[in-house]
Design an enzyme around this catalytic site. Structure first.
Site, PDB file in Angstrom:
ATOM      1  N   ARG A   1      -5.434  16.097 -20.752  1.00  0.00           N
ATOM      2  CA  ARG A   1      -5.991  15.323 -19.620  1.00  0.00           C
ATOM      3  C   ARG A   1      -6.408  13.929 -20.083  1.00  0.00           C
ATOM      4  O   ARG A   1      -6.427  12.985 -19.301  1.00  0.00           O
ATOM      5  CB  ARG A   1      -7.141  16.079 -18.946  1.00  0.00           C
ATOM      6  CG  ARG A   1      -7.765  15.308 -17.801  1.00  0.00           C
ATOM      7  CD  ARG A   1      -8.405  16.128 -16.683  1.00  0.00           C
ATOM      8  NE  ARG A   1      -9.058  17.352 -17.102  1.00  0.00           N
ATOM      9  CZ  ARG A   1     -10.244  17.432 -17.711  1.00  0.00           C
ATOM     10  NH1 ARG A   1     -10.928  16.330 -17.964  1.00  0.00           N
ATOM     11  NH2 ARG A   1     -10.744  18.596 -18.055  1.00  0.00           N
TER      12      ARG A   1
ATOM     13  N   TYR B   1      -2.539  -4.138   0.426  1.00  0.00           N
ATOM     14  CA  TYR B   1      -1.986  -2.802   0.610  1.00  0.00           C
ATOM     15  C   TYR B   1      -2.924  -1.969   1.490  1.00  0.00           C
ATOM     16  O   TYR B   1      -4.090  -1.772   1.147  1.00  0.00           O
ATOM     17  CB  TYR B   1      -1.766  -2.142  -0.755  1.00  0.00           C
ATOM     18  CG  TYR B   1      -1.222  -0.745  -0.620  1.00  0.00           C
ATOM     19  CD1 TYR B   1       0.078  -0.530  -0.193  1.00  0.00           C
ATOM     20  CD2 TYR B   1      -2.017   0.359  -0.882  1.00  0.00           C
ATOM     21  CE1 TYR B   1       0.575   0.752  -0.033  1.00  0.00           C
ATOM     22  CE2 TYR B   1      -1.527   1.641  -0.734  1.00  0.00           C
ATOM     23  CZ  TYR B   1      -0.239   1.820  -0.304  1.00  0.00           C
ATOM     24  OH  TYR B   1       0.244   3.095  -0.136  1.00  0.00           O
TER      25      TYR B   1
ATOM     26  N   ASP C   1      -3.538  -6.588  -8.154  1.00  0.00           N
ATOM     27  CA  ASP C   1      -2.465  -5.643  -7.833  1.00  0.00           C
ATOM     28  C   ASP C   1      -1.180  -6.456  -7.904  1.00  0.00           C
ATOM     29  O   ASP C   1      -0.892  -7.274  -7.030  1.00  0.00           O
ATOM     30  CB  ASP C   1      -2.690  -5.062  -6.436  1.00  0.00           C
ATOM     31  CG  ASP C   1      -1.571  -4.100  -6.007  1.00  0.00           C
ATOM     32  OD1 ASP C   1      -0.505  -4.101  -6.654  1.00  0.00           O
ATOM     33  OD2 ASP C   1      -1.772  -3.355  -5.027  1.00  0.00           O
TER      34      ASP C   1
ATOM     35  N   LYS D   1       7.004   1.806  -7.679  1.00  0.00           N
ATOM     36  CA  LYS D   1       7.838   0.761  -7.089  1.00  0.00           C
ATOM     37  C   LYS D   1       8.778   0.172  -8.148  1.00  0.00           C
ATOM     38  O   LYS D   1       9.571   0.889  -8.717  1.00  0.00           O
ATOM     39  CB  LYS D   1       6.950  -0.274  -6.412  1.00  0.00           C
ATOM     40  CG  LYS D   1       5.801   0.336  -5.562  1.00  0.00           C
ATOM     41  CD  LYS D   1       6.290   1.098  -4.346  1.00  0.00           C
ATOM     42  CE  LYS D   1       5.208   1.878  -3.615  1.00  0.00           C
ATOM     43  NZ  LYS D   1       3.986   1.160  -3.278  1.00  0.00           N
TER      44      LYS D   1
HETATM   45  C1  LIG Z   1       2.657   1.427  -3.013  1.00  0.00           C
HETATM   46  C2  LIG Z   1       1.592   0.458  -3.306  1.00  0.00           C
HETATM   47  C3  LIG Z   1       0.315   0.898  -3.720  1.00  0.00           C
HETATM   48  C4  LIG Z   1      -0.030   2.361  -3.826  1.00  0.00           C
HETATM   49  O1  LIG Z   1       0.731   2.978  -4.814  1.00  0.00           O
HETATM   50  P1  LIG Z   1       1.143   4.546  -4.804  1.00  0.00           P
HETATM   51  O2  LIG Z   1       1.953   4.687  -6.032  1.00  0.00           O
HETATM   52  O3  LIG Z   1       1.893   4.790  -3.520  1.00  0.00           O
HETATM   53  O4  LIG Z   1      -0.130   5.318  -4.817  1.00  0.00           O
HETATM   54  C5  LIG Z   1      -0.629  -0.076  -4.004  1.00  0.00           C
HETATM   55  N1  LIG Z   1      -0.354  -1.392  -3.902  1.00  0.00           N
HETATM   56  C6  LIG Z   1       0.854  -1.834  -3.499  1.00  0.00           C
HETATM   57  C7  LIG Z   1       1.094  -3.288  -3.414  1.00  0.00           C
HETATM   58  C8  LIG Z   1       1.860  -0.923  -3.189  1.00  0.00           C
HETATM   59  O5  LIG Z   1       3.052  -1.374  -2.786  1.00  0.00           O
END
Ligand SMILES: *Cc1c(COP(=O)(O)O)cnc(C)c1O
Length: 382
Positions: A52, A104, A177, A202
């Site tokens: 973990r 997001y 982000d 992504k």
């Molecule tokens: C998809 C996304 C998230 C969340 O990520 P997950 O892997 O779906 O939990 C956060 N920020 C952005 C810009 C995203 O495109």
């Protein structure tokens, strides 16, 4: 060759060039063990105790990410949301955090719902307006400024260096982000951020076949320690196979992102003056309000994400998405296949997303094929 001497393209393509010491394998093994042997004298000389907190399959993808973001250390987490929420859960109830209005949606909802009820003082502002950022700072109270550039799903641009500087002066950390920008285009740590976050689901993985998150830090400080504690105590960790797939996906990060950027730029330019389109939102267009800042802080392209606002409103937008044949009607982004989404249906009421908006994730297909399919889909709106 040292890591420092390698160009980022080389680091990604060879996953730092690591060779497995035991088998001499070029592609690394996957470690599935949940636990590790304690030495007879009661020590853990392997440095690992329980999976973990210590999973050897994370080592290489984390090292690659730290190298690509010019960071000191990196951490994989179970999802982008696990990564983002860990940055807030590492704060304390009563702390003030400043977030963008356009960001997001899932994280914004969590912040207004869970994080507020847990005790964080969450304030949303227009992050592209530096005067608003300055005005929001409460020295001693503000602990975190959250940046997302380009911001989902309108692709607003935030001046990362300027916001990070304002945060620093007020004694707050800046976290970006950078999911949409990717380490190919932008380096938020070099621009003054403390931590960079990715939904590795992504572009980093790039094949729409895992859900994962990642964080990279500029310094191994108290804040990073606390984030690490959130991961290992709450247990928001990815499985070993997923971590291995991420490493495999990142080998092609650079060519994939460059192709997606080129396709997005072609799509944006083609549809910018289209009679059935109200507006194309893409920072790579010269008339985008954030174009000059984007050109400064993104290199090699303006990202693979754009949105179109369809003439005729919500009905026409949904009908356009219904008629595509090649584009895939699905949420998410950053895969090799192009995706189209009526974002308002996903975000629901109360979201700042206009209802005539279709969000496009440009994949790496032939640009002409993508344009032709969208043309025929828009043609039905007569
Ligand atoms: C998809 C996304 C998230 C969340 O990520 P997950 O892997 O779906 O939990 C956060 N920020 C952005 C810009 C995203 O495109």
């Amino acid at each position: 060759m040292t890591d420092k001497a390698m160009k980022p393209e080389t680091i990604a393509a060879q996953s730092l060039g690591w060779i497995d010491e035991i088998t001499r394998a070029v592609s690394p093994p996957i470690h599935l063990s949940s636990t590790f042997i304690r030495d007879p004298d009661n020590q853990f000389r392997s440095g690992r105790e329980y999976a973990r907190s210590d999973n050897p399959t994370y080592d290489q993808p984390e090292a690659v990410l730290a190298a690509l973001e010019n960071g000191k250390d990196a951490m994989l987490l179970a999802s982008g949301m696990a990564a983002a929420t860990a940055c807030f859960l590492a704060l304390k109830p009563g702390d003030h955090v400043v977030i963008p209005k356009v960001m997001y949606w899932g994280l914004r909802l969590w912040l207004f719902d869970f994080a507020r009820s847990w005790g964080l003082d969450v304030e949303d502002i227009e992050m592209s307006d530096l005067a608003a950022v300055k005005a929001a700072m409460r020295p001693g109270k503000t602990k975190l400024v959250w940046i997302e550039s380009p911001g989902n799903p309108m692709w607003n641009i935030t001046d990362i260096a300027a916001v990070a500087e304002i945060a620093k002066k007020a004694g707050a950390r800046a976290v970006a982000d950078s999911t949409v920008s990717t380490p190919v285009l932008t380096h938020p740590l070099d621009l003054g951020c403390d931590v960079v976050m990715h939904s590795a689901t992504k572009y980093l993985n790039g094949h729409s076949d895992i859900v994962m998150g990642a964080l990279v830090t500029k310094a191994e400080d108290d804040y990073w320690e606390r984030i690490s504690g959130v991961r290992s105590r709450i247990g928001g960790i990815p499985g070993s196979f997923g971590a291995w797939l991420l490493l495999r996906g990142m080998r092609t990060l650079f060519p994939r992102v460059k192709l997606a950027c080129a396709n997005a730029q072609k799509l944006a330019e083609h549809f910018a003056k289209h009679p059935r389109i109200e507006a194309v939102l893409y920072p790579g267009l010269k008339d985008h309000p954030g174009h000059a800042i984007a050109a400064r802080q993104m290199s090699g392209g303006f990202g693979g994400m754009l949105s179109i606002r369809v003439k005729g409103g919500e009905g026409a937008a949904i009908a356009t998405a219904a008629r595509v044949k090649l584009w895939k009607r699905a949420t998410s982004l950053g895969g090799t296949e192009s995706l189209i989404e009526h974002r308002g249906s996903t975000e629901g009421p109360g979201a700042p997303c206009p209802m005539d908006l279709l969000r496009l994730s440009a994949g790496i297909e032939d640009a002409g094929d993508l344009i032709a399919d969208l043309e025929q889909a828009l043609d039905g709106n007569s």
